[in-house]
Design an enzyme around this catalytic site. Structure first.
Site, mmCIF file in Angstrom:
data_model
loop_
_atom_site.group_PDB
_atom_site.id
_atom_site.type_symbol
_atom_site.label_atom_id
_atom_site.label_comp_id
_atom_site.label_asym_id
_atom_site.label_seq_id
_atom_site.Cartn_x
_atom_site.Cartn_y
_atom_site.Cartn_z
ATOM 1 N N LYS A 1 0.812 -1.223 0.000
ATOM 2 C CA LYS A 1 0.000 0.000 0.000
ATOM 3 C C LYS A 1 0.845 1.273 0.000
ATOM 4 O O LYS A 1 0.439 2.282 -0.563
ATOM 5 C CB LYS A 1 -0.963 -0.013 1.181
ATOM 6 C CG LYS A 1 -2.070 -1.036 0.977
ATOM 7 C CD LYS A 1 -3.285 -0.724 1.792
ATOM 8 C CE LYS A 1 -4.489 -1.521 1.330
ATOM 9 N NZ LYS A 1 -4.343 -2.978 1.545
ATOM 10 N N SER B 1 1.705 -9.788 -1.054
ATOM 11 C CA SER B 1 1.358 -8.367 -0.943
ATOM 12 C C SER B 1 1.609 -7.768 0.431
ATOM 13 O O SER B 1 1.823 -6.567 0.554
ATOM 14 C CB SER B 1 -0.112 -8.164 -1.331
ATOM 15 O OG SER B 1 -0.954 -9.013 -0.571
ATOM 16 N N GLU C 1 -10.338 6.683 2.585
ATOM 17 C CA GLU C 1 -11.261 5.729 3.172
ATOM 18 C C GLU C 1 -10.445 4.531 3.649
ATOM 19 O O GLU C 1 -9.357 4.283 3.154
ATOM 20 C CB GLU C 1 -12.261 5.264 2.114
ATOM 21 C CG GLU C 1 -11.737 4.186 1.155
ATOM 22 C CD GLU C 1 -10.610 4.643 0.231
ATOM 23 O OE1 GLU C 1 -10.395 5.860 0.093
ATOM 24 O OE2 GLU C 1 -9.931 3.770 -0.348
HETATM 25 C C1 LIG Z 1 -5.240 -3.996 1.128
HETATM 26 C C2 LIG Z 1 -4.536 -5.245 0.869
HETATM 27 C C3 LIG Z 1 -4.875 -6.086 -0.206
HETATM 28 C C4 LIG Z 1 -6.050 -5.836 -1.116
HETATM 29 O O1 LIG Z 1 -5.982 -4.685 -1.881
HETATM 30 P P1 LIG Z 1 -5.660 -4.705 -3.443
HETATM 31 O O2 LIG Z 1 -5.980 -3.316 -3.865
HETATM 32 O O3 LIG Z 1 -6.549 -5.724 -4.092
HETATM 33 O O4 LIG Z 1 -4.233 -5.038 -3.592
HETATM 34 C C5 LIG Z 1 -4.107 -7.214 -0.429
HETATM 35 N N1 LIG Z 1 -3.078 -7.527 0.380
HETATM 36 C C6 LIG Z 1 -2.726 -6.772 1.425
HETATM 37 C C7 LIG Z 1 -1.586 -7.179 2.277
HETATM 38 C C8 LIG Z 1 -3.450 -5.595 1.718
HETATM 39 O O5 LIG Z 1 -3.083 -4.848 2.759
#
Ligand SMILES: *Cc1c(COP(=O)(O)O)cnc(C)c1O
Length: 391
Positions: A85, A374, A107
């Protein structure tokens, strides 16, 4: 591929009149600064020294042995804040600064995007307001506290179900009244144009790095790239670099909740239909009357009833495939990665790993799969413990 903020027939901007001007202002600023050498140098330096780019591509040997193919993890979990993020909040925050805006609003659902925005608000010394549904405020206490520590104001949103979609509606309402000095820092590759394009742009380093690292470390492109999909930002960030490599299979994994058989609400691209949500035409989870349905997944970060329009387009064209993983398989994947590698994955990221575990025996042993890890799962340890207590 992009025309007036369209990805095929998806995207666009369905917003009140006053916001059209604000969105155009952002689009013009983005066009002006995105390739500007000073802007790029500043973003590059912050990405490196503040956020921690480039992130490694790691060959997970013991996990690979268990799933029967060669698994490489793109380690976005190692970034500052513990997830991808920060790529987006740094980029949009810097853009807001260059535009002369003094206030950031955002948000948040699970609190991860709110926190990533609050960090950047502190970094740039900007006033920051985070809109968050009351239900989420109650269940994401720690993130609320961290946002306040950063100096952000957290505004609880009463309406609807007190979750992410309500927070977005209120943030848009607030923005309507304060467009002059306020930048709306949107959290995923969805919403009205130009956000899907901007968020994608700031997340593309994931894909560019991963593609080059794979060539350097493996000697060729991967066979499969897999990522979880909430609104779709981490997935589009890694997919974007491989879109023209027709031989690379792209797989997006959504939250399937307690599974299809249970009749629970399921994944947007898998179970949704075309509609309009938060200013864009895309796939939406809705009932026969167009009312938005709540998603329900073990990972709050995937609980969004819409999805970025580019994913809707990639689904329609068949360039990417979208599947879902249910909660039990996600918990299995979470446990397996920790046990084999000593890495705690976010429950969101564990969806991509869960899909991979289901492919056991179906991919050749020398198949190379890049999974976008992610985020890290420290935030999820309590949730996992409540589902599967250690003996
Ligand atoms: C917020 C988040 C997501 C989902 O958001 P995307 O916009 O689909 O990437 C996925 N993995 C993590 C670790 C997150 O914090």
């Amino acid at each position: 591929m992009r025309h007036n903020g369209r990805f095929g027939t998806f995207g666009g901007f369905y917003v009140p009149e006053v916001l059209i001007g604000a969105l155009e202002e952002i689009e013009q600023a983005f066009d002006r600064w995105r390739d500007d050498s000073q802007f790029c140098q500043e973003l590059e330096a912050l990405s490196r020294h503040y956020a921690g780019r480039p992130t490694p591509l790691y060959y997970a040997r013991r996990f690979s042995d268990q799933v029967g193919c060669r698994v490489y993890l793109k380690r976005e979990d190692l970034l500052h804040g513990g997830a991808h993020k920060v790529n987006n909040t740094l980029g949009q925050g810097l853009l807001a600064k260059y535009m002369g805006k003094t206030r950031l609003i955002a948000e948040t659902g699970a609190g991860q995007h709110g926190l990533a925005t609050a960090m950047i608000g502190a970094l740039f010394g900007m006033e920051t307001k985070i809109f968050m549904g009351t239900t989420d405020v109650a269940r994401q206490n720690v993130n609320v506290h961290k946002m306040r520590l950063c100096g952000a104001e957290v505004i609880p949103v009463e309406g609807g179900t007190g979750t992410l979609k309500d927070a977005i509606n209120d943030a848009l309402r607030y923005w309507t009244a304060h467009v002059e000095d306020t930048f709306y820092l949107f959290g995923t590759a969805g919403g009205p144009h130009p956000y899907p394009m901007i968020v994608r742009h700031f997340q593309t380093p994931i894909g560019h790095e991963a593609r080059q690292q794979c060539i350097d470390q493996v000697g060729r492109l991967p066979d499969v790239v897999a990522a979880c999909v909430g609104g779709g930002s981490n997935a589009i960030g890694i997919f974007s670099a491989f879109l023209d490599d027709a031989e690379v299979r792209l797989v997006g994994v959504e939250g399937g909740g307690r599974g299809l058989e249970s009749g629970q609400h399921c994944a947007t691209l898998v179970a949704g239909s075309v509609g309009i949500l938060h200013g864009a035409q895309t796939y939406v989870l809705q009932d026969a009357h167009g009312q938005i349905r709540e998603t329900e997944s073990i990972s709050a970060g995937l609980d969004y009833p819409g999805v970025g329009p580019e994913h809707a387009h990639l689904k329609e064209t068949g360039r990417a495939e979208y599947v879902c993983a249910d909660d039990e398989s996600v918990l299995d994947a979470f446990a397996l990665l920790i046990r084999t590698e000593g890495i705690i994955p976010a429950l969101e990221s564990s969806h991509a790993l869960a899909w991979l575990m289901q492919q056991k025996g179906q991919l050749p042993p020398d198949a190379v799969v890049v999974v976008n890890l992610s985020g890290r799962g420290d935030k999820d340890v309590g949730i996992v413990e409540s589902h599967r207590p250690l003996q």
